[in-house]
Scaffold this active site. Sequence first.
Site, PDB file in Angstrom:
ATOM      1  N   LYS A 127      -1.401  -2.946   7.807  1.00 50.66           N
ATOM      2  CA  LYS A 127      -0.996  -1.486   8.231  1.00 50.66           C
ATOM      3  C   LYS A 127       0.205  -1.046   7.785  1.00 50.66           C
ATOM      4  CE  LYS A 127       1.999  -1.498  10.638  1.00 50.66           C
ATOM      5  NZ  LYS A 127       3.357  -1.865  10.629  1.00 50.66           N
ATOM      6  N   TYR A 212       0.789   2.948  15.572  1.00 52.85           N
ATOM      7  CA  TYR A 212       0.541   2.079  16.947  1.00 52.85           C
ATOM      8  C   TYR A 212       0.041   3.204  17.811  1.00 52.85           C
ATOM      9  CZ  TYR A 212       1.574  -2.429  15.056  1.00 52.85           C
ATOM     10  OH  TYR A 212       1.438  -3.614  14.390  1.00 52.85           O
TER      11      TYR A 212
HETATM   12  P1  NAD Z   1       9.061  -8.534   4.539  1.00 51.40           P
HETATM   13  O1  NAD Z   1      10.288  -7.563   3.987  1.00 51.40           O
HETATM   14  O2  NAD Z   1       9.522  -9.488   5.714  1.00 51.40           O
HETATM   15  O3  NAD Z   1       8.182  -9.183   3.581  1.00 51.40           O
HETATM   16  C1  NAD Z   1       7.692  -8.684   2.529  1.00 51.40           C
HETATM   17  C2  NAD Z   1       7.395  -9.750   1.449  1.00 51.40           C
HETATM   18  O4  NAD Z   1       6.869  -8.827   0.181  1.00 51.40           O
HETATM   19  C3  NAD Z   1       8.554 -10.413   1.197  1.00 51.40           C
HETATM   20  O5  NAD Z   1       8.106 -11.848   1.136  1.00 51.40           O
HETATM   21  C4  NAD Z   1       8.923 -10.000  -0.297  1.00 51.40           C
HETATM   22  O6  NAD Z   1       9.488 -10.934  -0.944  1.00 51.40           O
HETATM   23  C5  NAD Z   1       7.764  -9.652  -0.969  1.00 51.40           C
HETATM   24  N1  NAD Z   1       7.803  -8.506  -1.850  1.00 51.40           N
HETATM   25  C6  NAD Z   1       7.107  -8.738  -3.105  1.00 51.40           C
HETATM   26  N2  NAD Z   1       7.614  -7.478  -3.979  1.00 51.40           N
HETATM   27  C7  NAD Z   1       8.419  -6.859  -3.185  1.00 51.40           C
HETATM   28  C8  NAD Z   1       9.216  -5.680  -3.330  1.00 51.40           C
HETATM   29  N3  NAD Z   1       9.135  -5.026  -4.546  1.00 51.40           N
HETATM   30  N4  NAD Z   1      10.038  -5.280  -2.524  1.00 51.40           N
HETATM   31  C9  NAD Z   1      10.065  -5.802  -1.249  1.00 51.40           C
HETATM   32  N5  NAD Z   1       9.348  -6.758  -0.821  1.00 51.40           N
HETATM   33  C10 NAD Z   1       8.615  -7.390  -1.922  1.00 51.40           C
HETATM   34  O7  NAD Z   1       7.818  -7.407   5.400  1.00 51.40           O
HETATM   35  P2  NAD Z   1       7.011  -7.773   6.628  1.00 51.40           P
HETATM   36  O8  NAD Z   1       7.478  -7.405   7.857  1.00 51.40           O
HETATM   37  O9  NAD Z   1       6.573  -8.981   6.313  1.00 51.40           O
HETATM   38  O10 NAD Z   1       5.813  -6.406   6.350  1.00 51.40           O
HETATM   39  C11 NAD Z   1       4.950  -6.668   5.325  1.00 51.40           C
HETATM   40  C12 NAD Z   1       3.701  -5.577   5.636  1.00 51.40           C
HETATM   41  O11 NAD Z   1       3.194  -6.262   6.878  1.00 51.40           O
HETATM   42  C13 NAD Z   1       4.055  -4.304   5.915  1.00 51.40           C
HETATM   43  O12 NAD Z   1       3.157  -3.547   5.498  1.00 51.40           O
HETATM   44  C14 NAD Z   1       4.150  -4.092   7.377  1.00 51.40           C
HETATM   45  O13 NAD Z   1       3.686  -2.649   7.625  1.00 51.40           O
HETATM   46  C15 NAD Z   1       3.099  -4.988   7.934  1.00 51.40           C
HETATM   47  N6  NAD Z   1       3.545  -5.602   9.067  1.00 51.40           N
HETATM   48  C16 NAD Z   1       2.481  -5.785   9.988  1.00 51.40           C
HETATM   49  C17 NAD Z   1       2.849  -6.146  11.263  1.00 51.40           C
HETATM   50  C18 NAD Z   1       1.680  -6.195  12.425  1.00 51.40           C
HETATM   51  O14 NAD Z   1       2.463  -6.466  13.701  1.00 51.40           O
HETATM   52  N7  NAD Z   1       0.623  -6.013  12.157  1.00 51.40           N
HETATM   53  C19 NAD Z   1       4.037  -6.602  11.701  1.00 51.40           C
HETATM   54  C20 NAD Z   1       5.212  -6.602  10.719  1.00 51.40           C
HETATM   55  C21 NAD Z   1       4.753  -6.197   9.331  1.00 51.40           C
END
Ligand code: NAD
Length: 363
Positions: A127, A212
């Site tokens: 999401k 949420y």
């Molecule tokens: P994050 O920044 O920790 O991780 C993002 C990943 O994408 C990294 O490994 C990064 O290297 C990679 N990436 C590849 N291309 C990129 C770019 N151009 N710019 C930035 N990063 C790039 O983020 P996250 O917290 O893991 O979130 C990722 C997704 O998961 C989002 O869509 C977020 O909304 C979702 N999320 C959902 C929940 C949940 O509880 N369902 C919780 C956290 C995040």
Amino acid sequence: MTGTIDRRSLVAGAAALTLGAPALAQPRRKLGYAIVGLGGYAGRILPEFANCSTSRVTALVSGDRAKATEWARKYGVPESGIYDYTTFDRIADNKDVDIVYVILPNSMHAEYTIRAAKAGKHVMCEKPMAVSAAECEQMIAACARANRKLMIGYRSRFQPHNMEAIRLARSGAAGKIRYVRSEHGFVMRDPSVWRLDRARSGGGSLMDIGIYALQAARYMTGEEPVAVSATESTDRRDPRFRTVEDLLAWTMEFPSGAMAGCQTMYSASQNRIFLAGTEGRIELEPATGYEGQKMWTGKNGRDREVTPPPGPRSTQFAGQLDHLSECILADREPIVSGKEGLQDLRIIEAIYRSAREGRRVTL
Ligand code: NAD
């Protein structure tokens, strides 16, 4: 599609036959997941495969080879299951991958979902589903063309307190539902994260955590809004909020006459769902975190703390992962399919429009 047969299921099946007990249904096959993006949330998801019955991790996709190699060793993924963003499409040839799980910044969800579908894989997408309703429609179309399933990572729908709250609300435990209130926010401290860059996030607190509250208003009432009205409060001089919003407050009107009042922000910590009906209330706080949910019902206050029956798996994450695997094995639609993600993006777009134009927007 391929997958291993869970050894424990085989042993259990054999034991059931030996003892003359009713034979178990088919031994369970574990479907293989490829995790795309090894960031913070992927790190939360990967250990959860140990709690799954029908899902395992078989591939990792990352721009960081060293990290991918380290995580592959840790989670039992073979070298041949490591991809980067340029070799990603070769995943089509990997028979051990049934599902691609997109855990990338929001603006990349559509591209990787569509590429995964073209590679013949089912998709779990985090999401918010994408950064616009138009993108969501393209993702749904791509998965439909490839005859693949698409599910959105709405883990709260597999979380026992939320599942019980929905059941209670539907059973009339609070009487006729009059309103839902939900606040979801946290303090965003790092100004450099992609979440604060509209080009990669599609928006601020609403896209990230406010979704949420929006979901809660929809699943607690069981209705779809007919109109929204929103107001924004963002200090644009704050370096964190140059391109995305901080605080949004919005109301939603439902066909039954029920209303929802929601707030989301990157400047205060809130995690709550409150439903009030003609006969009482249902309250969750914290409502949708990774753990620690609490829930109460009452006439006018928190009269009774509710302990819900256990969910389908030991954690909401495992319940979510296995749900898609089971839907694929049984050829059923996930309860949170692409349509659910699209509906949220349509409402999100209406909320932004309402705040921007200072008027009530009908859906
Ligand atoms: P994050 O920044 O920790 O991780 C993002 C990943 O994408 C990294 O490994 C990064 O290297 C990679 N990436 C590849 N291309 C990129 C770019 N151009 N710019 C930035 N990063 C790039 O983020 P996250 O917290 O893991 O979130 C990722 C997704 O998961 C989002 O869509 C977020 O909304 C979702 N999320 C959902 C929940 C949940 O509880 N369902 C919780 C956290 C995040």
